[in-house]
Design a protein around this motif. Structure first.
Motif, PDB file in Angstrom:
ATOM      1  N   ASN A  23       0.815  -1.222   0.000  1.00  0.00           N
ATOM      2  CA  ASN A  23       0.000   0.000   0.000  1.00  0.00           C
ATOM      3  C   ASN A  23       0.844   1.266   0.000  1.00  0.00           C
ATOM      4  OD1 ASN A  23      -2.490  -1.450   0.121  1.00  0.00           O
ATOM      5  ND2 ASN A  23      -2.107  -1.832   2.305  1.00  0.00           N
ATOM      6  N   LYS A  24       2.144   1.127  -0.293  1.00  0.00           N
ATOM      7  CA  LYS A  24       3.027   2.284  -0.341  1.00  0.00           C
ATOM      8  C   LYS A  24       3.125   2.794  -1.779  1.00  0.00           C
ATOM      9  CE  LYS A  24       4.190   1.586   4.010  1.00  0.00           C
ATOM     10  NZ  LYS A  24       3.715   2.465   5.096  1.00  0.00           N
ATOM     11  N   ARG A  25       3.466   4.070  -1.905  1.00  0.00           N
ATOM     12  CA  ARG A  25       3.673   4.678  -3.212  1.00  0.00           C
ATOM     13  C   ARG A  25       4.968   5.478  -3.180  1.00  0.00           C
ATOM     14  NH1 ARG A  25       0.747   1.337  -3.900  1.00  0.00           N
ATOM     15  NH2 ARG A  25      -1.413   1.325  -4.621  1.00  0.00           N
ATOM     16  N   ALA A  26       5.681   5.497  -4.296  1.00  0.00           N
ATOM     17  CA  ALA A  26       6.908   6.287  -4.402  1.00  0.00           C
ATOM     18  C   ALA A  26       7.015   6.830  -5.818  1.00  0.00           C
ATOM     19  CB  ALA A  26       8.128   5.443  -4.058  1.00  0.00           C
ATOM     20  N   ASP A  27       7.227   8.143  -5.928  1.00  0.00           N
ATOM     21  CA  ASP A  27       7.385   8.757  -7.248  1.00  0.00           C
ATOM     22  C   ASP A  27       8.732   8.382  -7.860  1.00  0.00           C
ATOM     23  OD1 ASP A  27       4.960  10.737  -7.110  1.00  0.00           O
ATOM     24  OD2 ASP A  27       6.047  10.986  -5.220  1.00  0.00           O
ATOM     25  N   ILE A  28       9.743   8.281  -7.001  1.00  0.00           N
ATOM     26  CA  ILE A  28      11.111   8.004  -7.453  1.00  0.00           C
ATOM     27  C   ILE A  28      11.563   6.695  -6.819  1.00  0.00           C
ATOM     28  CG2 ILE A  28      13.476   8.882  -7.561  1.00  0.00           C
ATOM     29  CD1 ILE A  28      12.213  11.673  -6.798  1.00  0.00           C
ATOM     30  N   VAL A  29      12.073   5.799  -7.625  1.00  0.00           N
ATOM     31  CA  VAL A  29      12.628   4.544  -7.120  1.00  0.00           C
ATOM     32  C   VAL A  29      14.089   4.463  -7.543  1.00  0.00           C
ATOM     33  CG1 VAL A  29      12.603   2.029  -7.323  1.00  0.00           C
ATOM     34  CG2 VAL A  29      10.459   3.269  -7.047  1.00  0.00           C
ATOM     35  N   ILE A  30      14.972   4.397  -6.559  1.00  0.00           N
ATOM     36  CA  ILE A  30      16.397   4.183  -6.826  1.00  0.00           C
ATOM     37  C   ILE A  30      16.692   2.720  -6.531  1.00  0.00           C
ATOM     38  CG2 ILE A  30      18.755   4.820  -6.230  1.00  0.00           C
ATOM     39  CD1 ILE A  30      17.764   7.522  -5.339  1.00  0.00           C
ATOM     40  N   THR A  31      17.139   2.002  -7.536  1.00  0.00           N
ATOM     41  CA  THR A  31      17.320   0.558  -7.373  1.00  0.00           C
ATOM     42  C   THR A  31      18.349   0.035  -8.363  1.00  0.00           C
ATOM     43  OG1 THR A  31      16.180  -1.584  -7.384  1.00  0.00           O
ATOM     44  CG2 THR A  31      15.444   0.039  -8.992  1.00  0.00           C
ATOM     45  N   PRO A  32      19.048  -1.036  -8.021  1.00  0.00           N
ATOM     46  CA  PRO A  32      19.860  -1.711  -9.038  1.00  0.00           C
ATOM     47  C   PRO A  32      18.941  -2.338 -10.085  1.00  0.00           C
ATOM     48  CG  PRO A  32      20.351  -2.538  -6.818  1.00  0.00           C
ATOM     49  CD  PRO A  32      19.126  -1.715  -6.715  1.00  0.00           C
ATOM     50  N   VAL A  33      19.387  -2.378 -11.316  1.00  0.00           N
ATOM     51  CA  VAL A  33      18.611  -3.043 -12.365  1.00  0.00           C
ATOM     52  C   VAL A  33      19.412  -4.157 -13.028  1.00  0.00           C
ATOM     53  CG1 VAL A  33      17.246  -0.971 -12.795  1.00  0.00           C
ATOM     54  CG2 VAL A  33      19.290  -1.401 -14.170  1.00  0.00           C
ATOM     55  N   ILE A  34      20.711  -4.202 -12.768  1.00  0.00           N
ATOM     56  CA  ILE A  34      21.571  -5.257 -13.309  1.00  0.00           C
ATOM     57  C   ILE A  34      21.887  -6.232 -12.184  1.00  0.00           C
ATOM     58  CG2 ILE A  34      23.802  -5.786 -14.369  1.00  0.00           C
ATOM     59  CD1 ILE A  34      23.745  -2.966 -15.591  1.00  0.00           C
ATOM     60  N   LYS A  35      21.577  -7.486 -12.386  1.00  0.00           N
ATOM     61  CA  LYS A  35      21.811  -8.491 -11.352  1.00  0.00           C
ATOM     62  C   LYS A  35      23.304  -8.773 -11.200  1.00  0.00           C
ATOM     63  CE  LYS A  35      17.415 -10.968 -11.814  1.00  0.00           C
ATOM     64  NZ  LYS A  35      16.773 -12.281 -12.019  1.00  0.00           N
ATOM     65  N   GLN A  36      23.705  -9.067  -9.975  1.00  0.00           N
ATOM     66  CA  GLN A  36      25.072  -9.514  -9.690  1.00  0.00           C
ATOM     67  C   GLN A  36      24.974 -10.885  -9.041  1.00  0.00           C
ATOM     68  OE1 GLN A  36      27.548  -6.449  -7.719  1.00  0.00           O
ATOM     69  NE2 GLN A  36      25.877  -5.037  -8.162  1.00  0.00           N
ATOM     70  N   LEU A  37      25.574 -11.866  -9.673  1.00  0.00           N
ATOM     71  CA  LEU A  37      25.383 -13.256  -9.274  1.00  0.00           C
ATOM     72  C   LEU A  37      26.701 -13.915  -8.916  1.00  0.00           C
ATOM     73  CD1 LEU A  37      22.994 -14.306 -12.194  1.00  0.00           C
ATOM     74  CD2 LEU A  37      22.335 -13.416  -9.963  1.00  0.00           C
ATOM     75  N   LEU A  38      26.667 -14.683  -7.832  1.00  0.00           N
ATOM     76  CA  LEU A  38      27.706 -15.660  -7.527  1.00  0.00           C
ATOM     77  C   LEU A  38      27.145 -17.034  -7.871  1.00  0.00           C
ATOM     78  CD1 LEU A  38      29.146 -14.483  -4.091  1.00  0.00           C
ATOM     79  CD2 LEU A  38      30.419 -14.703  -6.217  1.00  0.00           C
ATOM     80  N   PRO A  39      27.970 -18.042  -8.012  1.00  0.00           N
ATOM     81  CA  PRO A  39      27.425 -19.382  -8.248  1.00  0.00           C
ATOM     82  C   PRO A  39      26.412 -19.765  -7.170  1.00  0.00           C
ATOM     83  CG  PRO A  39      29.789 -19.378  -8.621  1.00  0.00           C
ATOM     84  CD  PRO A  39      29.450 -18.028  -8.063  1.00  0.00           C
ATOM     85  N   ASN A  40      25.182 -20.003  -7.585  1.00  0.00           N
ATOM     86  CA  ASN A  40      24.090 -20.441  -6.702  1.00  0.00           C
ATOM     87  C   ASN A  40      23.663 -19.386  -5.694  1.00  0.00           C
ATOM     88  OD1 ASN A  40      24.109 -23.072  -7.880  1.00  0.00           O
ATOM     89  ND2 ASN A  40      25.866 -23.591  -6.588  1.00  0.00           N
ATOM     90  N   PHE A  41      23.997 -18.120  -5.929  1.00  0.00           N
ATOM     91  CA  PHE A  41      23.603 -17.087  -4.971  1.00  0.00           C
ATOM     92  C   PHE A  41      23.492 -15.739  -5.674  1.00  0.00           C
ATOM     93  CE2 PHE A  41      24.833 -13.938  -1.596  1.00  0.00           C
ATOM     94  CZ  PHE A  41      23.639 -14.029  -0.898  1.00  0.00           C
ATOM     95  N   THR A  42      22.404 -15.024  -5.408  1.00  0.00           N
ATOM     96  CA  THR A  42      22.194 -13.697  -5.970  1.00  0.00           C
ATOM     97  C   THR A  42      22.659 -12.646  -4.970  1.00  0.00           C
ATOM     98  OG1 THR A  42      20.294 -14.460  -7.261  1.00  0.00           O
ATOM     99  CG2 THR A  42      20.487 -12.091  -6.897  1.00  0.00           C
ATOM    100  N   LEU A  43      23.713 -11.906  -5.330  1.00  0.00           N
ATOM    101  CA  LEU A  43      24.198 -10.830  -4.466  1.00  0.00           C
ATOM    102  C   LEU A  43      23.276  -9.620  -4.547  1.00  0.00           C
ATOM    103  CD1 LEU A  43      28.047 -10.825  -5.182  1.00  0.00           C
ATOM    104  CD2 LEU A  43      26.916 -11.541  -3.085  1.00  0.00           C
ATOM    105  N   VAL A  44      22.977  -9.215  -5.775  1.00  0.00           N
ATOM    106  CA  VAL A  44      22.125  -8.053  -6.021  1.00  0.00           C
ATOM    107  C   VAL A  44      21.116  -8.448  -7.086  1.00  0.00           C
ATOM    108  CG1 VAL A  44      22.038  -5.670  -6.844  1.00  0.00           C
ATOM    109  CG2 VAL A  44      23.957  -6.419  -5.429  1.00  0.00           C
ATOM    110  N   SER A  45      19.861  -8.150  -6.827  1.00  0.00           N
ATOM    111  CA  SER A  45      18.832  -8.482  -7.804  1.00  0.00           C
ATOM    112  C   SER A  45      18.617  -7.301  -8.747  1.00  0.00           C
ATOM    113  CB  SER A  45      17.535  -8.865  -7.084  1.00  0.00           C
ATOM    114  OG  SER A  45      16.647  -9.475  -7.985  1.00  0.00           O
ATOM    115  N   GLY A  46      17.669  -7.443  -9.667  1.00  0.00           N
ATOM    116  CA  GLY A  46      17.404  -6.391 -10.642  1.00  0.00           C
ATOM    117  C   GLY A  46      16.511  -6.912 -11.745  1.00  0.00           C
ATOM    118  N   GLN A  47      16.577  -6.284 -12.919  1.00  0.00           N
ATOM    119  CA  GLN A  47      15.801  -6.689 -14.085  1.00  0.00           C
ATOM    120  C   GLN A  47      14.312  -6.818 -13.741  1.00  0.00           C
ATOM    121  OE1 GLN A  47      17.423  -7.271 -17.553  1.00  0.00           O
ATOM    122  NE2 GLN A  47      18.463  -5.740 -16.313  1.00  0.00           N
ATOM    123  N   GLU A  48      13.729  -8.009 -13.886  1.00  0.00           N
ATOM    124  CA  GLU A  48      12.289  -8.161 -13.663  1.00  0.00           C
ATOM    125  C   GLU A  48      11.897  -7.850 -12.215  1.00  0.00           C
ATOM    126  OE1 GLU A  48      14.399 -11.997 -13.039  1.00  0.00           O
ATOM    127  OE2 GLU A  48      14.281 -10.594 -14.721  1.00  0.00           O
TER     128      GLU A  48
END
Length: 696
Positions: free
Chosen positions: A599-624
């Motif tokens: 139920n929250k709203r935000a006009d501006i979203v600052i977020t990573p969009v490129i995923k950073q992956l280690l084998p079998n582990f997501t460090l930083v998510s993004g994209q979809e």
């Protein structure tokens, strides 16, 4: 129908007093060591059964918990985060001989409940001493898993869902213990079976089997078909067969282990095999295949005789199931003989049950960077352990010292279909966002300057540069001296890439009374540095007052959990402008709680969009995930951050893989949120986003 393996929580330990062995250079560290000893003392008294506290007092001390398991789990959950701090620091100086001597001096000793001697107790329990802090962590986590499992058994009669969840959580804990903790225990000293990776792997599989058995019980209660019930019970067997295979590894890894655990696994397997065959025969009978049903029951009873349980109450349960199958077989044989006269197939022609797996482990035991754990303590006393003081900076600039050739990008929140319309004046409802690379930002809203997760002194290396060492690509010469006057420091997480001590120490020397808003996870790091810190749990908020009486509101949101399940989540933040016309959301890993933000709203979203992956582990998510976040908050502007775009080296750097691009993100976003605009920041260049102009 389940049997239990009692006695696993009967572990014993000898006292450990950390402050008597480890030397602290400041009162804060000394207090942490005393608190660590105090929390361990509570566990010692409990498991050694030396407490004189009555049940009523124990209930009051635990905040009203009536279950012994819950009380013990609570004590462990109070101790384990503090122990993590110590493990983190010890790990940083693992090769230092003084540290090795200190850890040896702790005399960490635990007994075992899985050795033959533990069963007979002829001369009291045998204690194993292993001079490695990972031994203490490993044994404590093993006990934690045992108690989760006991609590699961305790609540099974009243809440099958909670019981299955606890079993799954215990399974995840044991897997983490086997794969992440005990492999770091490098010692030639004799260790108990509980401190071996293979035993923890077996315990993980047993807990999964038990969670699967609970799922089968729930299906039985809900009146599911016999065919499905047969598959669910066979799923239990599949976990147990895997545990039996692991037993072969265990006997090589640990010679002194009781066969009682093996007997338990075999007994469980036999019972669920008989139950699966029973449901299979009932399903076949309904399908008009009574001859085959008779053959299945005969096979089940023949197999059951190969593994007869050796102790009570396993034997009683076994006899009960045997009697049930025998009665059913007589009934089917009688009916077939006098009515159907179907041929009973030979064993090779009988159908074989197929397993359906419902149980999966609950895993939230991710640490970064490996093998270090979480929040570091203040440095311990020794010349090699004291971190060098950063040279305090001498002056404070009122403006950023950046290239004058770069132009300031101004963006308005008033958007047409074809272009972004600039706004000439929007009062105090303007966000000026300056990206400082990595996770670092400088925001200005309503005249308030907020410094976010700054890394401005030295590289980012988590204290282990051989594993990971990263420097900025563009703002290489930007220093603390180049910052304008700062009104607030905002910290999202307690790890070094957000709470960077090399930066925060000199910053605190310059501005000891600086207003700080942070996750409570960073308390041990920030309290020694700053005197004006507000710690926000997710959902809590704080305000920065302006001279005109208005304020900038900052509310914490739930971010990622990097650690065991008892660890509180790190923070994201919602920042609202003074006039309330603009709201910004920031979380640097693109990990969020959808229920919290629903139920929250935000006009501006600052977020990573490129995923950073280690084998079998997501460090930083993004994209979809970033698109889903933007859609959830109904964002008008998305400001993508590239916190993985650093000049990095080290072993970990070579393993990190980027997935996706800003362009691929834009493509996904255009389909889900076509009116949103992507504003790509340039490092060091302020971007202004303002509220729409009032039409008149």
């Amino acid at each position: 129908m389940m049997i239990s393996f009692p006695g696993l929580s009967k572990l014993k330990t000898k006292p450990v007093v950390y402050q008597d062995v480890l030397s602290a250079i400041d009162p804060g560290t000394l207090e942490q060591l005393k608190e660590l000893s105090s929390k361990r003392k509570a566990i010692e008294v409990s498991i050694n059964e030396s407490s004189s506290v009555t049940e009523a007092i124990a209930r009051e001390m635990s905040g009203g918990l009536t279950s012994r398991c819950e009380q013990e789990i609570q004590k462990l959950e109070r101790y384990l985060p503090l122990l993590e701090n110590l493990v983190y620091h010890v790990n940083l100086h693992r090769k230092n001989r003084a540290m090795t001597c200190w850890i040896s001096g702790l005399n960490v000793r635990w007994s075992s409940v899985l050795t033959p001697s533990s069963i007979f107790h002829l001369q009291g329990p045998k204690f194993y001493q292993v001079n490695d802090i990972y031994f203490e962590l490993g044994m404590t986590l093993f006990l934690y898993g045992v108690l989760l499992r006991e609590q699961a058994l305790e609540v099974m009669s009243s809440d099958l869902v909670q019981s299955a969840t606890l079993f799954r959580k215990a399974a995840g804990l044991y897997k983490y213990l086997a794969q992440e903790v005990l492999i770091s225990l490098s010692t030639n000293q004799e260790r108990p079976p509980e401190a071996t990776p293979s035993v923890s792997s077996i315990m993980s599989l047993i807990c999964l089997a038990e969670a699967q058995a609970v799922a089968a019980s729930k299906a039985e209660k809900n009146g599911k078909t016999e065919g499905l019930l047969a598959k669910l019970h066979w799923g239990v067997i599949e976990f147990l067969v895997e545990a039996l295979n692991m037993w072969q590894v265990t006997t090589k890894e640990c010679k002194d282990i009781s066969s009682r655990l093996l007997d338990f696994i075999l007994s469980c397997k036999t019972l669920h095999e008989m139950t699966s065959y029973k449901y299979l025969s009932e399903s076949l009978k309904k399908d008009g295949k009574i001859g085959t049903a008779v053959g299945v029951l005969r096979l089940a009873l023949a197999n059951a005789k190969k593994n007869v349980p050796k102790e009570e109450p396993w034997t009683s349960v076994y006899k009960q199931v045997i009697d049930e199958l025998t009665g059913l077989l007589r009934k089917y044989e009688h009916e077939n003989e006098f009515v159907w006269r179907e041929k009973v197939p030979c064993d090779d022609e009988l159908p074989f049950p197929q397993g359906t797996i419902m149980a999966t482990q609950i895993s939230s035991f991710h640490y970064f960077p490996k093998p270090c754990l979480r929040k570091p303590m203040s440095p311990l006393s020794a010349t090699h352990f004291i971190l060098p003081q950063e040279t305090p900076f001498s002056s404070n600039s009122s403006t950023l010292k950046l290239s004058t050739s770069r132009l300031c990008k101004k963006v308005s929140a008033l958007v047409s279909e074809e272009k972004i319309v600039e706004s000439s004046d929007s009062g105090t409802d303007v966000f000026k966002l300056t990206y400082l690379e990595g996770n670092s930002w400088l925001w200005e809203v309503g005249g308030v300057r907020i410094l976010v997760d700054p890394i401005l002194v030295g590289n980012l290396d988590f204290g282990i540069p051989w594993l990971y060492d990263a420097a900025k690509k563009f703002l290489k010469n930007f220093k603390l001296d180049d910052l304008p006057e700062i009104d607030c420091l905002l910290i999202t997480q307690s790890l070094d890439d957000h709470c960077h001590l090399k930066t925060l120490k000199p910053l605190s020397q310059k501005l000891p009374n600086l207003r700080v808003i942070s996750t409570p996870n960073a308390k041990a790091l920030l309290d020694p540095l700053f005197s004006n810190v507000t710690y926000l749990e997710p959902g809590q908020a704080s305000e920065i007052q302006l001279s005109d009486g208005s304020s900038v509101k900052i509310q914490a949101t739930a971010g990622p959990v990097f650690g065991p399940p008892w660890q509180r989540p790190e923070n994201g933040y919602l920042v609202t402008s003074p006039e309330g016309q603009l709201r910004l959301y920031y979380e640097p890993h693109c990990v969020y709680d959808e229920n919290f933000l629903e139920n929250k709203r935000a006009d501006i979203v600052i977020t990573p969009v490129i995923k950073q992956l280690l084998p079998n582990f997501t460090l930083v998510s993004g994209q979809e995930d970033a698109v889903r976040l933007s859609k959830l908050l109904q964002a008008k502007f998305i400001v993508p951050m590239q916190n993985g775009d650093l000049d990095s080296k080290g072993l970990l750097s070579s393993l990190i893989e980027a997935q996706g691009t800003i362009e691929s993100f834009k493509e996904i976003l255009s389909k889900e949120l076509p009116d949103a605009k992507v504003v790509e920041p340039t490092a060091g260049v302020p971007v202004e986003i303002s509220a729409p102009m009032n039409s008149s």
